[in-house]
Design an enzyme around this catalytic site. Structure first.
Site, PDB file in Angstrom:
ATOM      1  N   GLY A 219       0.826  -1.215   0.000  1.00 55.19           N
ATOM      2  CA  GLY A 219       0.000   0.000   0.000  1.00 55.19           C
ATOM      3  C   GLY A 219       0.848   1.248   0.000  1.00 55.19           C
ATOM      4  CG  ASN A 220      -0.322   4.633  -1.588  1.00 52.34           C
ATOM      5  OD1 ASN A 220      -1.020   5.479  -1.053  1.00 52.34           O
ATOM      6  ND2 ASN A 220      -0.729   3.934  -2.647  1.00 52.34           N
TER       7      ASN A 220
END
Ligand code: PMT
Length: 431
Positions: A219-220
């Protein structure tokens, strides 16, 4: 922000007049007041007499630090309605009831709040709250229209639970959304014209999560704040907004449709479907460029291995570049139609030995093929998750770059909306 300085003196706190009308949502005015004060505003509360049936004057006085009056016969020597109306940098009315909207539209002056609204020349932001039947009644519709035509910003109410067992359109927009728009108006009094009425805007926001197993993902750090800020401003300017939201719990602006998605391919599927109805697309979501090649069906175990297994990645589709390529044709994809959408991308960049943030942004604009690219520097606590952002907006048609200095994400949202409005009018003229 309005307020200003005189040489040598500390900057003056912007003066906000918070009008509170008599509806059940009046209690939420306390939160609005608190948020405005935390943002550095000096707030004077002017409730209607009916508002004080819901919240005591002492609460507003304690939270604002100013005495509270409701009629023009209090503090007569200082002509309170004239003084407060003249001194305000901004007037916020929340909640604005059907009665208050009607009195303001008619130009009445039968209590301190209504009188002050006649005196002030500051921007006015009204956040209505009432039962759905009252909101949709032709009288209220006409009053709102008149107020908007006069340049006041009247938000649409949110849809949801109302008093009693009812639900529908009529809920007060979220206090933090009202305050975000108030702070925007303090910085830029002209930031919320009704220039996007009839425009359909598709915004992506948040960060995709690419699953690895039932527990883990790639993810980020995107919170969705920047995309939602664009959506909030566009909705307040009259646009019909759809937000494709990846993994964010943020509440959408009143009237917007929120389409939740999880990973990049999910986001691609929804954007491809929804772009057919959009006049403009703003891709603020942080989309993963890569995903694990294999999604393992059960949790990957440590298995007493000293070295973890290498993670094999594959490339995700480039959604933004795909939209732009499809629009460029020849073809019959979703973006291929008369009055094709204006496409805005974002670029989250860091400088490195190959170039500056802007160098990478320029190269990305050429690669992606969008009309505008909003280049924001990231790293060191910038852009991701925070409330403020700075950017340079690059245009494919060679127009001058627009520098947006560090400020609330709504300010950048307003500049993007200015550009969309201008470009959509040009598209209209060419059709
Ligand atoms: O959400 P916040 O916490 O408020 O943070 C805001 C933000 C930093 C996420 C936002 O301002 C931002 O920069 N968004 C774009 C992030 C990003 O993915 O940048 P990029 O340079 O990797 O991608 C460039 C553009 O291509 C973006 O418009 C992105 O949506 C799009 N893209 C990227 C990869 C991919 N596979 N498909 C895409 O469409």
């Amino acid at each position: 922000m309005a307020g200003g300085t005189t040489e040598g003196a500390p900057p003056r706190a912007p003066k906000v007049l918070l009008g509170v009308a008599g509806g059940i949502a009046a209690y939420k005015a306390c939160e609005i007041l608190r948020l405005l004060r935390s943002a550095g505003a000096d707030v004077i509360v002017v409730p209607t007499p009916n508002a004080l049936k819901f919240i005591g004057a002492a609460t507003f006085e304690a939270l604002s630090g100013h005495p509270v009056a409701t009629d023009v016969f209090t503090d007569v020597p200082h002509v309170a309605h004239v003084a407060t109306g003249q001194q305000a940098d901004l007037v916020v009315v929340a909640p604005a009831t059907a009665d208050l909207l009607a009195r303001a539209a008619a130009g009445r002056a039968d209590d301190l709040l209504a009188a002050t609204l006649l005196v002030t020349r500051a921007p006015v932001l009204m956040a209505p709250a009432m039962h759905t039947e009252m909101w949709t009644h032709p009288a209220t519709v006409e009053n709102v229209q008149r107020l908007r035509q006069r340049g006041l910003t009247v938000l649409d109410p949110a849809v949801g639970r109302l008093t009693g067992a009812d639900s529908g359109a009529g809920r007060l927009p979220e206090p933090d959304q009202i305050v975000a728009l108030a702070l925007l108006l303090l910085r830029r009094p002209d930031a919320l014209p009704r220039d996007l009425v009839g425009r359909r805007l598709l915004v992506t926001a948040g960060g995709t999560r690419e699953p690895l197993d039932p527990v883990r993902y790639l993810g980020n750090r995107s919170s969705g704040k920047q995309g939602f800020a664009v959506a909030l401003v566009a909705a307040a300017r009259g646009a019909q907004v759809t937000v494709v939201a990846a993994n964010t719990a943020l509440i959408g602006p009143p009237g917007a449709t929120i389409v939740p998605v999880a990973d990049a391919r999910d986001l691609q599927a929804r954007v491809t479907e929804l772009v057919t109805d959009a006049d403009a697309v703003v891709m603020a979501a942080a989309v993963a460029d890569f995903r694990p090649k294999v999604i393992v069906a059960s949790k990957i175990k440590k298995d007493n291995r000293s070295e973890p297994a290498a993670l094999e990645l594959v490339t995700n589709p480039d959604i933004l570049a795909g939209l732009a390529a499809d629009r460029a044709g020849p073809g019959s994809g979703p973006a291929q139609r008369p009055g094709m959408p204006v496409i805005v991308g974002f670029a989250a960049e860091t400088g490195d030995e190959h170039g500056s943030v802007l160098d990478h942004g320029r190269a990305k604009l050429a690669r992606k093929g969008c009309d505008l690219l909003v280049v924001n520097g990231v790293g060191d606590g910038r852009a991701f998750e925070v409330d403020d952002n700075a950017a340079v907006i690059l245009a494919a048609d060679g127009s001058d770059p627009i520098d947006v200095p560090l400020g609330p994400k709504t300010v950048l949202g307003a500049v993007i909306c200015d550009e969309l409005s201008r470009r959509l009018s040009t598209v209209d003229a060419a059709l």
